[in-house]
Design an enzyme around this catalytic site. Sequence first.
Site, PDB file in Angstrom:
ATOM      1  N   SER A  50      19.921  63.176  13.108  1.00 19.41           N
ATOM      2  CA  SER A  50      18.455  63.127  13.151  1.00 19.41           C
ATOM      3  C   SER A  50      17.845  64.067  14.182  1.00 19.41           C
ATOM      4  CB  SER A  50      17.979  61.701  13.428  1.00 19.41           C
ATOM      5  OG  SER A  50      18.308  61.299  14.743  1.00 19.41           O
ATOM      6  N   LYS A  57      15.389  60.412  20.378  1.00 20.30           N
ATOM      7  CA  LYS A  57      14.362  61.179  19.660  1.00 20.30           C
ATOM      8  C   LYS A  57      13.580  62.015  20.678  1.00 20.30           C
ATOM      9  CE  LYS A  57      15.217  58.803  15.842  1.00 20.30           C
ATOM     10  NZ  LYS A  57      15.998  59.409  14.730  1.00 20.30           N
TER      11      LYS A  57
END
Length: 253
Positions: A69, A139
Amino acid sequence: MSDLATEERSEREGPEGSPPDGAAPAAGRAAKRRRPFWIELPFLAGIALVLAFLIKTFLLQAFLIPSGSMQNTLQVDDRVLVDKLTPWFGAEPDRGEVVVFRDPGDWLVGRPVTKPTTLQKALGFVGLMPAAGEQHLIKRVVGVAGDTVECKGTGPLKVNGKALTEPYVFQGNTACSTDPEGQFEVTVPAGHLWVMGDHRQSSQDSRYHRNDPRGGMVPVTDVVGRAVVVAWPLSHWSTLPVPDTFDQPGLTH
């Protein structure tokens, strides 16, 4: 006069120049204090474990990247070092930083969890791997408290009306996804963050959790720290600075 001095010196040194009673030679004292290495080894190992635990708790901790991701900034199975010291001085995550945070609301539900081995548990205890049973995500911070973040069409991603130039977005991806979750305009509440993965079309980030109680926001209190270095494998070694696009004039409200 010289006979008296010689006699006094002889009394101090003992017979034939030996030290007085009760004063063992320095070498003898050191020999008595010295212990076999195998006796000292458990003690030294204990000190090393305590130091490693303190470093993990207050300074740096290693984390394993489990998914793609954050490609191409981070690759699957990379190990990153996370700065845990800065938050102790009251600093909060800022735009552009890559952060590790605890699962804020069942984001990882349904993901398979591999039972850790004894070695992995030990490495987790001293901070060389994530602790067994802990659920973390990594993230990039896009919005902080008070920011308005929006995506329309394929992009660009905008923060407070300013378009971001994002060279870190995975090659071939668009800054914004055209699926319903990828189209949004949100304002970040106090004490929270809006986070997104660099692999935009392969990241279940804030965009895909807007129906949870926090609207996809990550509480600052759930942040473990900022990822600062890709430490392993050595061929991937790099620092993780804040991209210049987050320093553009007018971005800060």
